[in-house]
Design a protein around this motif. Structure first.
Motif, mmCIF file in Angstrom:
data_model
loop_
_atom_site.group_PDB
_atom_site.id
_atom_site.type_symbol
_atom_site.label_atom_id
_atom_site.label_comp_id
_atom_site.label_asym_id
_atom_site.label_seq_id
_atom_site.Cartn_x
_atom_site.Cartn_y
_atom_site.Cartn_z
ATOM 1 N N SER A 88 -46.385 -38.479 54.795
ATOM 2 C CA SER A 88 -46.604 -37.246 54.019
ATOM 3 C C SER A 88 -46.402 -37.403 52.502
ATOM 4 N N PRO A 89 -47.326 -38.114 51.874
ATOM 5 C CA PRO A 89 -47.211 -38.336 50.432
ATOM 6 C C PRO A 89 -47.424 -37.053 49.623
ATOM 7 N N LEU A 90 -46.978 -37.126 48.363
ATOM 8 C CA LEU A 90 -47.241 -36.033 47.428
ATOM 9 C C LEU A 90 -48.739 -35.923 47.236
ATOM 10 N N LYS A 91 -49.323 -34.814 47.656
ATOM 11 C CA LYS A 91 -50.732 -34.574 47.353
ATOM 12 C C LYS A 91 -51.038 -33.081 47.473
ATOM 13 N N GLN A 92 -52.067 -32.683 46.779
ATOM 14 C CA GLN A 92 -52.419 -31.272 46.805
ATOM 15 C C GLN A 92 -53.077 -30.927 48.141
ATOM 16 N N ALA A 93 -52.648 -29.848 48.778
ATOM 17 C CA ALA A 93 -53.329 -29.386 50.001
ATOM 18 C C ALA A 93 -54.727 -28.927 49.588
ATOM 19 N N THR A 94 -55.711 -29.147 50.446
ATOM 20 C CA THR A 94 -57.092 -28.804 50.058
ATOM 21 C C THR A 94 -57.235 -27.307 49.783
ATOM 22 N N ASP A 95 -56.394 -26.495 50.439
ATOM 23 C CA ASP A 95 -56.491 -25.046 50.230
ATOM 24 C C ASP A 95 -55.427 -24.499 49.272
ATOM 25 N N ALA A 96 -54.810 -25.389 48.472
ATOM 26 C CA ALA A 96 -53.806 -24.917 47.502
ATOM 27 C C ALA A 96 -54.477 -24.553 46.178
ATOM 28 N N ILE A 97 -53.889 -23.591 45.493
ATOM 29 C CA ILE A 97 -54.359 -23.242 44.147
ATOM 30 C C ILE A 97 -53.614 -24.135 43.166
ATOM 31 N N ARG A 98 -54.374 -24.827 42.317
ATOM 32 C CA ARG A 98 -53.742 -25.736 41.350
ATOM 33 C C ARG A 98 -53.463 -24.992 40.040
ATOM 34 N N ILE A 99 -52.266 -25.170 39.520
ATOM 35 C CA ILE A 99 -51.929 -24.541 38.239
ATOM 36 C C ILE A 99 -51.412 -25.626 37.304
ATOM 37 N N ASP A 100 -52.096 -25.792 36.176
ATOM 38 C CA ASP A 100 -51.631 -26.752 35.169
ATOM 39 C C ASP A 100 -50.748 -25.984 34.188
ATOM 40 N N THR A 101 -49.457 -26.316 34.193
ATOM 41 C CA THR A 101 -48.501 -25.547 33.387
ATOM 42 C C THR A 101 -48.285 -26.136 31.987
ATOM 43 N N SER A 102 -49.091 -27.167 31.623
ATOM 44 C CA SER A 102 -48.856 -27.854 30.337
ATOM 45 C C SER A 102 -48.802 -26.876 29.162
ATOM 46 N N GLU A 103 -49.711 -25.908 29.180
ATOM 47 C CA GLU A 103 -49.811 -24.983 28.042
ATOM 48 C C GLU A 103 -49.325 -23.582 28.404
ATOM 49 N N MET A 104 -48.547 -23.484 29.465
ATOM 50 C CA MET A 104 -48.128 -22.144 29.918
ATOM 51 C C MET A 104 -46.616 -21.995 29.891
ATOM 52 N N GLY A 105 -46.165 -20.778 29.634
ATOM 53 C CA GLY A 105 -44.729 -20.480 29.728
ATOM 54 C C GLY A 105 -44.388 -20.124 31.167
ATOM 55 N N PRO A 106 -43.093 -20.216 31.542
ATOM 56 C CA PRO A 106 -42.698 -19.950 32.924
ATOM 57 C C PRO A 106 -43.129 -18.568 33.426
ATOM 58 N N ASP A 107 -42.978 -17.524 32.585
ATOM 59 C CA ASP A 107 -43.319 -16.163 33.046
ATOM 60 C C ASP A 107 -44.796 -16.042 33.363
ATOM 61 N N GLU A 108 -45.600 -16.752 32.555
ATOM 62 C CA GLU A 108 -47.049 -16.718 32.766
ATOM 63 C C GLU A 108 -47.406 -17.332 34.128
ATOM 64 N N VAL A 109 -46.755 -18.445 34.443
ATOM 65 C CA VAL A 109 -47.055 -19.127 35.706
ATOM 66 C C VAL A 109 -46.611 -18.257 36.886
ATOM 67 N N VAL A 110 -45.423 -17.656 36.756
ATOM 68 C CA VAL A 110 -44.933 -16.775 37.827
ATOM 69 C C VAL A 110 -45.949 -15.648 38.045
ATOM 70 N N ALA A 111 -46.462 -15.075 36.949
ATOM 71 C CA ALA A 111 -47.418 -13.967 37.063
ATOM 72 C C ALA A 111 -48.700 -14.415 37.768
ATOM 73 N N VAL A 112 -49.160 -15.639 37.485
ATOM 74 C CA VAL A 112 -50.378 -16.146 38.135
ATOM 75 C C VAL A 112 -50.164 -16.223 39.650
ATOM 76 N N VAL A 113 -49.005 -16.739 40.056
ATOM 77 C CA VAL A 113 -48.723 -16.891 41.492
ATOM 78 C C VAL A 113 -48.606 -15.509 42.155
ATOM 79 N N VAL A 114 -47.820 -14.635 41.531
ATOM 80 C CA VAL A 114 -47.596 -13.302 42.125
ATOM 81 C C VAL A 114 -48.918 -12.542 42.210
ATOM 82 N N ASP A 115 -49.731 -12.597 41.154
ATOM 83 C CA ASP A 115 -51.030 -11.879 41.165
ATOM 84 C C ASP A 115 -51.933 -12.446 42.238
ATOM 85 N N SER A 116 -51.949 -13.763 42.369
ATOM 86 C CA SER A 116 -52.885 -14.349 43.334
ATOM 87 C C SER A 116 -52.453 -14.027 44.768
#
Ligand code: DC
Length: 218
Positions: A182-210
């Motif tokens: 079970s290596p680290l890999k993205q599940a085919t049905d996972a939503i990918r979020i690149d947090t490089s340019e995002m603040g923590p609250d923004e990322v939390v909001a993306v997850v909660v909204d989705s």
């Protein structure tokens, strides 16, 4: 909102991608128990080192595993693991020695099998956010709520060094991605979020909204 029970949000990603911060924020926003599965691998690694066992000696590690008791629970909505009746401090779990040994221990299939069983035990709580490497692919592969949190290697290295911890995240990510079990890999049905340019609250909001949208569509 009403969800099926147990309701599990799986958040996977490489080291220092921001997944812990996001997972904690989402758990708080949605009133879920937060579980950091990496802490279990770290706790067992601590026990291996405490017993003077070489992390690369899989046979000796497995023998110790078979003699080791784990107990998992929740306090103030945060999951914890006790190893041989002991709860470990942050300092014991996050240090150079653990960082450089944990990937070897986490690559041993018997170790994963045992810890995955403990992780699935958290499904006795009605709502969970669990973060790790294989939550969406293995541990709770059936959950419809899966996220893969990532950030550029430069940003991840900067985040880790800002924590003041020595951690060769590149080597750890490579080992975690290349292992057979079970290596680290993205599940085919996972939503990918690149947090490089995002603040923590923004990322939390993306997850909660989705999750809200996904729920409405169901
Ligand atoms: O999330 P973390 O960096 O604290 O995790 C420590 C190590 O544990 C990581 O390098 C790989 C392993 N791990 C794993 O193999 N599977 C998980 N679900 C969580 C962590």
């Amino acid at each position: 909102m009403s969800f099926r029970v147990p309701f599990v949000i799986a958040i996977d990603g490489p080291a220092a991608s921001g997944k812990s911060t996001v997972a904690k924020g989402v758990a708080r926003a949605l009133d879920c128990v937060f579980v950091n599965s990496g802490e279990m691998y770290r706790a067992f690694t601590w026990w291996v080192l405490e017993n003077g066992i070489d992390p690369n000696n899989a046979d000796a590690v497995i023998t110790l595993l078979n003699e080791t008791s784990f107990a998992c629970g929740e306090e103030e909505m945060i999951g914890y693991v006790e190893i041989q009746g002991r709860r470990l401090s942050d300092e014991q779990l996050k240090n150079d020695a653990i960082n450089s040994s944990v990937s070897a221990i986490a690559a041993i299939p018997e170790v994963r099998e045992r810890l995955v069983e403990e992780q699935r035990g958290f499904a006795r709580f009605p709502a969970l956010v669990m973060e790790g490497r294989d939550i969406g692919t293995v541990v709770f592969a059936d959950t419809p709520y899966k996220f893969f949190v990532d950030a550029s290697p430069e940003i991840r290295a900067a985040r880790r060094s800002a924590e003041g911890i020595e951690d060769s995240i590149e080597a750890r990510d490579l080992a975690d991605s290349m292992r057979k079990a079970s290596p680290l890999k993205q599940a085919t049905d996972a939503i990918r979020i690149d947090t490089s340019e995002m603040g923590p609250d923004e990322v939390v909001a993306v997850v909660v909204d989705s999750i809200s949208l996904n729920k409405e569509a169901a």
